[in-house]
Design an enzyme around this catalytic site. Structure first.
Site, PDB file in Angstrom:
ATOM      1  N   HIS A 116       0.819  -1.226   0.000  1.00 29.78           N
ATOM      2  CA  HIS A 116       0.000   0.000   0.000  1.00 29.78           C
ATOM      3  C   HIS A 116       0.841   1.260   0.000  1.00 29.78           C
ATOM      4  O   HIS A 116       0.310   2.359  -0.006  1.00 29.78           O
ATOM      5  CB  HIS A 116      -0.923   0.025   1.223  1.00 29.78           C
ATOM      6  CG  HIS A 116      -0.182   0.203   2.525  1.00 29.78           C
ATOM      7  ND1 HIS A 116       0.349  -0.844   3.214  1.00 29.78           N
ATOM      8  CD2 HIS A 116       0.131   1.308   3.223  1.00 29.78           C
ATOM      9  CE1 HIS A 116       0.953  -0.392   4.306  1.00 29.78           C
ATOM     10  NE2 HIS A 116       0.843   0.914   4.340  1.00 29.78           N
TER      11      HIS A 116
HETATM   12  C1  UD1 Z   1      -1.733   5.396   5.680  1.00 28.56           C
HETATM   13  C2  UD1 Z   1      -0.403   5.950   6.189  1.00 28.56           C
HETATM   14  C3  UD1 Z   1       0.655   4.875   6.068  1.00 28.56           C
HETATM   15  C4  UD1 Z   1       0.228   3.616   6.779  1.00 28.56           C
HETATM   16  C5  UD1 Z   1      -1.139   3.166   6.295  1.00 28.56           C
HETATM   17  C6  UD1 Z   1      -1.601   2.009   7.129  1.00 28.56           C
HETATM   18  C7  UD1 Z   1       0.078   8.355   5.847  1.00 28.56           C
HETATM   19  C8  UD1 Z   1       0.823   9.336   5.030  1.00 28.56           C
HETATM   20  N1  UD1 Z   1       0.043   7.085   5.365  1.00 28.56           N
HETATM   21  O1  UD1 Z   1      -1.574   5.064   4.320  1.00 28.56           O
HETATM   22  O2  UD1 Z   1       1.846   5.329   6.661  1.00 28.56           O
HETATM   23  O3  UD1 Z   1       1.162   2.605   6.515  1.00 28.56           O
HETATM   24  O4  UD1 Z   1      -2.073   4.244   6.451  1.00 28.56           O
HETATM   25  O5  UD1 Z   1      -2.509   1.195   6.452  1.00 28.56           O
HETATM   26  O6  UD1 Z   1      -0.479   8.692   6.862  1.00 28.56           O
HETATM   27  N2  UD1 Z   1      -9.113   4.511   1.774  1.00 28.56           N
HETATM   28  C9  UD1 Z   1     -10.308   3.849   1.810  1.00 28.56           C
HETATM   29  N3  UD1 Z   1     -10.857   3.582   3.030  1.00 28.56           N
HETATM   30  C10 UD1 Z   1     -10.284   3.942   4.205  1.00 28.56           C
HETATM   31  C11 UD1 Z   1      -9.067   4.630   4.153  1.00 28.56           C
HETATM   32  C12 UD1 Z   1      -8.494   4.899   2.924  1.00 28.56           C
HETATM   33  O7  UD1 Z   1     -10.872   3.502   0.785  1.00 28.56           O
HETATM   34  O8  UD1 Z   1     -10.847   3.655   5.276  1.00 28.56           O
HETATM   35  C13 UD1 Z   1      -8.500   4.787   0.455  1.00 28.56           C
HETATM   36  C14 UD1 Z   1      -8.808   6.175  -0.080  1.00 28.56           C
HETATM   37  O9  UD1 Z   1      -8.893   6.083  -1.464  1.00 28.56           O
HETATM   38  C15 UD1 Z   1      -7.558   6.952   0.317  1.00 28.56           C
HETATM   39  C16 UD1 Z   1      -6.472   5.899   0.174  1.00 28.56           C
HETATM   40  O10 UD1 Z   1      -7.081   4.682   0.583  1.00 28.56           O
HETATM   41  O11 UD1 Z   1      -7.337   8.068  -0.507  1.00 28.56           O
HETATM   42  C17 UD1 Z   1      -5.256   6.168   1.017  1.00 28.56           C
HETATM   43  O12 UD1 Z   1      -5.591   6.321   2.411  1.00 28.56           O
HETATM   44  P1  UD1 Z   1      -4.637   7.154   3.382  1.00 28.56           P
HETATM   45  O13 UD1 Z   1      -5.119   7.036   4.778  1.00 28.56           O
HETATM   46  O14 UD1 Z   1      -4.417   8.529   2.834  1.00 28.56           O
HETATM   47  O15 UD1 Z   1      -3.237   6.451   3.243  1.00 28.56           O
HETATM   48  P2  UD1 Z   1      -2.835   4.926   3.382  1.00 28.56           P
HETATM   49  O16 UD1 Z   1      -2.321   4.470   2.066  1.00 28.56           O
HETATM   50  O17 UD1 Z   1      -3.922   4.157   4.034  1.00 28.56           O
HETATM   51  N1  UDP Z   2      -2.981  -6.139   9.043  1.00 29.79           N
HETATM   52  C1  UDP Z   2      -4.206  -6.772   9.190  1.00 29.79           C
HETATM   53  N2  UDP Z   2      -4.886  -7.155   8.077  1.00 29.79           N
HETATM   54  C2  UDP Z   2      -4.398  -6.968   6.808  1.00 29.79           C
HETATM   55  C3  UDP Z   2      -3.131  -6.343   6.675  1.00 29.79           C
HETATM   56  C4  UDP Z   2      -2.458  -5.932   7.807  1.00 29.79           C
HETATM   57  O1  UDP Z   2      -4.665  -6.979  10.312  1.00 29.79           O
HETATM   58  O2  UDP Z   2      -5.064  -7.349   5.844  1.00 29.79           O
HETATM   59  C5  UDP Z   2      -2.300  -5.678  10.261  1.00 29.79           C
HETATM   60  C6  UDP Z   2      -0.928  -6.243  10.454  1.00 29.79           C
HETATM   61  O3  UDP Z   2      -0.989  -7.461  11.153  1.00 29.79           O
HETATM   62  C7  UDP Z   2      -0.252  -5.136  11.250  1.00 29.79           C
HETATM   63  C8  UDP Z   2      -0.891  -3.888  10.735  1.00 29.79           C
HETATM   64  O4  UDP Z   2      -2.107  -4.285  10.132  1.00 29.79           O
HETATM   65  O5  UDP Z   2      -0.527  -5.270  12.637  1.00 29.79           O
HETATM   66  C9  UDP Z   2       0.008  -3.202   9.742  1.00 29.79           C
HETATM   67  O6  UDP Z   2      -0.685  -2.166   9.129  1.00 29.79           O
HETATM   68  P1  UDP Z   2      -0.293  -1.575   7.724  1.00 29.79           P
HETATM   69  O7  UDP Z   2       0.519  -2.526   6.948  1.00 29.79           O
HETATM   70  O8  UDP Z   2      -1.559  -1.085   7.119  1.00 29.79           O
HETATM   71  O9  UDP Z   2       0.532  -0.264   8.130  1.00 29.79           O
HETATM   72  P2  UDP Z   2       2.073   0.050   8.401  1.00 29.79           P
HETATM   73  O10 UDP Z   2       2.553  -0.831   9.485  1.00 29.79           O
HETATM   74  O11 UDP Z   2       2.798  -0.116   7.109  1.00 29.79           O
HETATM   75  O12 UDP Z   2       2.057   1.494   8.790  1.00 29.79           O
END
Ligand code: UD1
Ligand code: UDP
Length: 357
Positions: free
Chosen positions: A203
């Site tokens: 992601h």
């Molecule tokens: C964010 C964090 C990242 C973290 C990740 C965990 C930042 C800059 N990034 O990335 O560090 O690893 O969360 O998973 O803070 N969206 C949905 N539903 C949701 C949330 C998001 O559909 O509930 C979609 C939307 O299209 C959105 C995109 O995902 O624009 C990205 O979501 P966003 O929270 O901006 O960043 P992540 O890629 O989730």
């Molecule tokens: N995780 C989960 N389901 C998924 C993918 C990840 O429960 O389908 C959990 C994973 O075990 C970990 C956390 O989400 O505890 C990691 O989150 P993510 O990879 O979204 O964020 P990051 O750690 O990169 O910020």
């Protein structure tokens, strides 16, 4: 002590599960969900499954650019902090919710505690790296997961308020591992065999937002020697749809798609996978804790200890390097890199020591 905790993303629900309930045994906590993640499968499911206390405030900020998201959160957090008047604000990790919580606390003159302080990828093209650096430089209490993090902070001149407490994700992993281990029946849902598949997550903006990189990622996943199960983050789902590559990804059944999974389901799959392919931060650590080799789809990591220990390989999006990494023999040892599973207790103790009136 009275603490406002600001969380908003999937990994922060996991981390808060190690601290919030413990903190509330003898102290006051106000839990604020920014709404950065809002889909049930990225938020509510974790609150329920991991036993996180009921949320006191939901800001419902939603998606947007990094700038918009942070600005909206700041706007909502300022009056909230003025109303709640905590002794400290607690933030986790490196997301926009972390940055907003940190800056709002600093602007309000409230003490700030940062869990996972001092992690660095040394890549300022990642929004997360900016969030880490700013949060650390605003923090009064810096709670570190590893000795390497303490050293990173010292190099930036931060020594006061630095405490090595261990990693809170270890606490959660240890607590849920026995339950996750028993749920092997769920492998049948995707017709997977223990040790006979790869678990993948992707992601990171740097991997999925640019169509050229996304196309390379798709080919890499399709070219693995074992079936790949990919629980799809909504950001990635959206990018694949926009690029029209979702069908190519699943053609030939080499890659099996799943929705984002709950923590227990995900952990069961992780424990039974031959290896994990990921660009996640938390998943690199969890693979290490589970004794499963990790192939990291990035060229750097803020968790370098896992690489040095021989359990994690940085391959960026090089498919040959990924295939080689999967074939590598497993190291004999797996030292305790991130603490003993009692980081939550130390976080609470340090909050009390530093911020009690
Ligand atoms: C964010 C964090 C990242 C973290 C990740 C965990 C930042 C800059 N990034 O990335 O560090 O690893 O969360 O998973 O803070 N969206 C949905 N539903 C949701 C949330 C998001 O559909 O509930 C979609 C939307 O299209 C959105 C995109 O995902 O624009 C990205 O979501 P966003 O929270 O901006 O960043 P992540 O890629 O989730
Ligand atoms: N995780 C989960 N389901 C998924 C993918 C990840 O429960 O389908 C959990 C994973 O075990 C970990 C956390 O989400 O505890 C990691 O989150 P993510 O990879 O979204 O964020 P990051 O750690 O990169 O910020």
């Amino acid at each position: 002590v009275r603490v406002v905790t600001v969380i908003g993303n999937r990994p922060q629900f996991v981390k808060a599960a190690a601290v919030s309930s413990l903190l509330r045994q003898e102290h006051e906590e106000v839990l604020v969900h920014t709404g950065q993640h809002y889909d049930d499968e990225l938020s509510t499911v974790f609150v329920q499954e991991l036993g996180i206390p009921a949320l006191e405030h939901e800001l419902a900020i939603g998606s947007g650019s990094n700038t918009q998201q942070t600005a909206r959160m700041l706007e909502a957090l300022a009056p909230l902090l003025a109303q709640e008047r905590p002794d400290a604000v607690l933030v986790y990790g490196d997301t926009n919710s972390t940055l907003a919580g940190a800056l709002a606390a600093a602007q309000a003159g409230i003490g700030l505690a940062h869990v996972e302080a001092g992690m660095r990828s040394f890549d300022r093209l990642m929004p997360e790296e900016l969030n880490r650096v700013v949060a650390d430089h605003l923090s009064t209490l810096l709670l570190c997961s590893s000795q390497g993090a303490v050293e990173n902070l010292a190099r930036e001149g931060i020594v006061d308020g630095v405490e090595m407490v261990g990693d809170v994700m270890v606490d959660v992993a240890q607590l849920f591992a026995p339950r996750a281990r028993q749920r092997t029946a769920m492998l049948e849902r995707w017709n997977l065999k223990e040790g006979g598949f790869l678990l993948a997550t992707a992601h990171r903006a740097g991997n999925v937002d640019a169509p050229e990189r996304l196309a390379v990622l798709v080919e890499l996943l399709r070219g693995m020697p074992l079936p790949v199960l990919l629980p799809l983050h909504p950001r990635t789902a959206r990018r694949l749809q926009e690029a029209g590559t979702l069908e190519a990804l699943t053609a030939g059944d080499r890659v099996l798609l799943a929705p984002p999974l709950g923590y227990l389901d995900f952990t069961t799959l992780l424990m039974n996978a031959r290896a994990v392919l990921t660009d996640s931060g938390g998943v690199q650590k969890e693979a290490y804790l589970a004794g499963v080799p990790c192939v990291t789809l990035r060229d750097r990591t803020e968790w370098p200890e896992t690489v040095q220990a021989g359990w994690n390989t940085l391959v960026d999006l090089d498919a040959d390097a990924a295939r080689e990494a999967i074939e590598r023999p497993i190291p004999d040892e797996r030292p305790e890199l991130y603490g003993d599973g009692r980081a939550g207790e130390r976080v609470v103790a340090e909050l009390v020591r530093r911020f009690s009136a």
